[in-house]
Design an enzyme around this catalytic site. Structure first.
Site, short mmCIF file in Angstrom:
data_model
loop_
_atom_site.label_atom_id
_atom_site.label_comp_id
_atom_site.label_asym_id
_atom_site.label_seq_id
_atom_site.Cartn_x
_atom_site.Cartn_y
_atom_site.Cartn_z
N LYS A 10 -3.20 2.33 2.35
CA LYS A 10 -3.28 1.54 1.12
C LYS A 10 -4.02 0.21 1.33
O LYS A 10 -4.24 -0.22 2.47
CB LYS A 10 -1.86 1.30 0.59
CG LYS A 10 -1.14 2.59 0.16
CD LYS A 10 0.22 2.29 -0.46
CE LYS A 10 0.92 3.56 -0.91
NZ LYS A 10 2.22 3.28 -1.57
N TYR A 50 -1.27 8.23 -9.86
CA TYR A 50 0.17 7.97 -9.94
C TYR A 50 0.76 8.33 -11.31
O TYR A 50 1.79 7.79 -11.70
CB TYR A 50 0.46 6.50 -9.62
CG TYR A 50 0.57 6.22 -8.13
CD1 TYR A 50 1.54 6.84 -7.33
CD2 TYR A 50 -0.28 5.31 -7.50
CE1 TYR A 50 1.65 6.58 -5.98
CE2 TYR A 50 -0.17 5.04 -6.13
CZ TYR A 50 0.80 5.68 -5.38
OH TYR A 50 0.93 5.43 -4.04
N PHE A 58 7.39 -0.32 -12.44
CA PHE A 58 6.40 -0.90 -11.53
C PHE A 58 5.02 -0.24 -11.64
O PHE A 58 4.13 -0.53 -10.84
CB PHE A 58 6.90 -0.85 -10.08
CG PHE A 58 7.31 0.52 -9.60
CD1 PHE A 58 6.37 1.42 -9.14
CD2 PHE A 58 8.65 0.90 -9.60
CE1 PHE A 58 6.74 2.68 -8.69
CE2 PHE A 58 9.03 2.17 -9.15
CZ PHE A 58 8.07 3.06 -8.70
N ARG A 86 5.82 12.39 6.25
CA ARG A 86 6.82 11.57 5.53
C ARG A 86 7.74 10.86 6.53
O ARG A 86 8.09 9.69 6.35
CB ARG A 86 7.66 12.43 4.58
CG ARG A 86 6.90 13.12 3.47
CD ARG A 86 6.56 12.25 2.32
NE ARG A 86 7.72 11.65 1.67
CZ ARG A 86 7.63 10.82 0.64
NH1 ARG A 86 6.44 10.50 0.13
NH2 ARG A 86 8.70 10.30 0.10
N THR A 92 10.40 4.21 1.81
CA THR A 92 9.53 3.51 0.86
C THR A 92 9.65 1.99 1.03
O THR A 92 8.65 1.27 1.07
CB THR A 92 9.92 3.90 -0.59
OG1 THR A 92 9.94 5.31 -0.69
CG2 THR A 92 8.94 3.31 -1.60
N ARG A 103 5.67 2.34 8.25
CA ARG A 103 6.09 1.30 7.31
C ARG A 103 6.92 0.21 8.00
O ARG A 103 6.83 -0.96 7.64
CB ARG A 103 6.83 1.93 6.12
CG ARG A 103 5.84 2.59 5.15
CD ARG A 103 6.53 3.46 4.15
NE ARG A 103 5.65 3.85 3.03
CZ ARG A 103 5.96 4.77 2.15
NH1 ARG A 103 7.11 5.42 2.23
NH2 ARG A 103 5.12 5.07 1.17
N HIS A 116 0.62 6.17 1.85
CA HIS A 116 1.13 7.20 0.94
C HIS A 116 1.07 8.54 1.65
O HIS A 116 0.12 8.80 2.39
CB HIS A 116 0.28 7.28 -0.33
CG HIS A 116 0.56 8.51 -1.16
ND1 HIS A 116 1.57 8.53 -2.10
CD2 HIS A 116 0.03 9.76 -1.12
CE1 HIS A 116 1.62 9.76 -2.62
NE2 HIS A 116 0.70 10.51 -2.05
P1 GDP Z 1 6.92 7.05 -1.66
O1 GDP Z 1 6.88 8.53 -1.90
O2 GDP Z 1 7.76 6.66 -0.48
O3 GDP Z 1 5.53 6.43 -1.58
O4 GDP Z 1 7.66 6.36 -2.90
P2 GDP Z 1 7.65 6.67 -4.48
O5 GDP Z 1 6.94 7.96 -4.80
O6 GDP Z 1 9.04 6.50 -4.98
O7 GDP Z 1 6.80 5.45 -5.07
C1 GDP Z 1 5.40 5.45 -5.04
C2 GDP Z 1 4.93 4.07 -4.64
O8 GDP Z 1 5.30 3.14 -5.66
C3 GDP Z 1 5.57 3.50 -3.37
O9 GDP Z 1 4.97 3.96 -2.18
C4 GDP Z 1 5.37 2.02 -3.57
O10 GDP Z 1 4.03 1.60 -3.27
C5 GDP Z 1 5.62 1.88 -5.08
N1 GDP Z 1 7.03 1.57 -5.37
C6 GDP Z 1 8.11 2.37 -5.21
N2 GDP Z 1 9.25 1.76 -5.61
C7 GDP Z 1 8.86 0.53 -6.05
C8 GDP Z 1 9.57 -0.58 -6.61
O11 GDP Z 1 10.80 -0.55 -6.77
N3 GDP Z 1 8.82 -1.66 -6.97
C9 GDP Z 1 7.47 -1.72 -6.80
N4 GDP Z 1 6.81 -2.83 -7.18
N5 GDP Z 1 6.76 -0.69 -6.29
C10 GDP Z 1 7.44 0.43 -5.90
#
Ligand code: GDP
Length: 139
Positions: A10, A50, A58, A86, A92, A103, A116
């Site tokens: 990213k 996304y 968010f 993963r 996350t 991370r 990601h």
């Molecule tokens: P991942 O699969 O671990 O990447 O997580 P998710 O699919 O739940 O979320 C996608 C992306 O959104 C994450 O990698 C973060 O960059 C962002 N994100 C997730 N949760 C939050 C949050 O609570 N706040 C904000 N600002 N960004 C978030």
């Protein structure tokens, strides 16, 4: 079973010049890079990627972040590549990420979390085809 997964390094990580360090962790895990490129997404392209998150609070902030600078997208291949990547990425929220994960080492916060990775076989196929065509993948 051999799988392919989509990885994105990213903007926060590319900007801090840790692309190589992250790719080293990926390669040390034994995942093989079968496609790779650097791109700078538009807001619309980030929103498209996304789209599943469009109702999340968010979404606007996340898509602003993802088009704030260049990213390195790649396709990783290996046995159980989706789950293995993963696990290597970590939680996350970096506060919850295990030692030794990307991370834990590089993420700045829950949004600017450096990488990601696809979360399942179907999403991997959709995400890979969002960025790469067949000619851009080896093998
Ligand atoms: P991942 O699969 O671990 O990447 O997580 P998710 O699919 O739940 O979320 C996608 C992306 O959104 C994450 O990698 C973060 O960059 C962002 N994100 C997730 N949760 C939050 C949050 O609570 N706040 C904000 N600002 N960004 C978030």
């Amino acid at each position: 079973m051999s799988e392919r997964t989509l990885s994105i390094i990213k903007p926060d990580a590319v900007e801090r010049n840790v692309t190589g360090a992250i790719l080293k962790m990926i390669q040390d895990e034994g995942l093989k890079v079968v496609a790779m490129k650097m791109i700078h997404m538009t807001k619309e392209q980030a929103q498209g990627f996304y789209a599943v998150h469009r109702e999340r609070p968010f979404f606007d902030s996340l898509t602003d972040f993802m088009c704030s600078g260049p990213v390195v997208v790649s396709v990783l291949e290996g046995d159980g590549a989706i789950a293995r990547y993963r696990k290597l990425m970590g939680a996350t929220n970096p506060e919850n990420a295990d030692e030794g994960t990307i991370r834990k080492q590089f993420a700045l916060d829950v949004e600017k979390n450096s990488v990601h990775g696809s979360d399942g076989v179907e999403t991997a196929a959709v995400e890979i085809s969002y960025f790469f065509n067949r000619l851009e993948m080896v093998g």
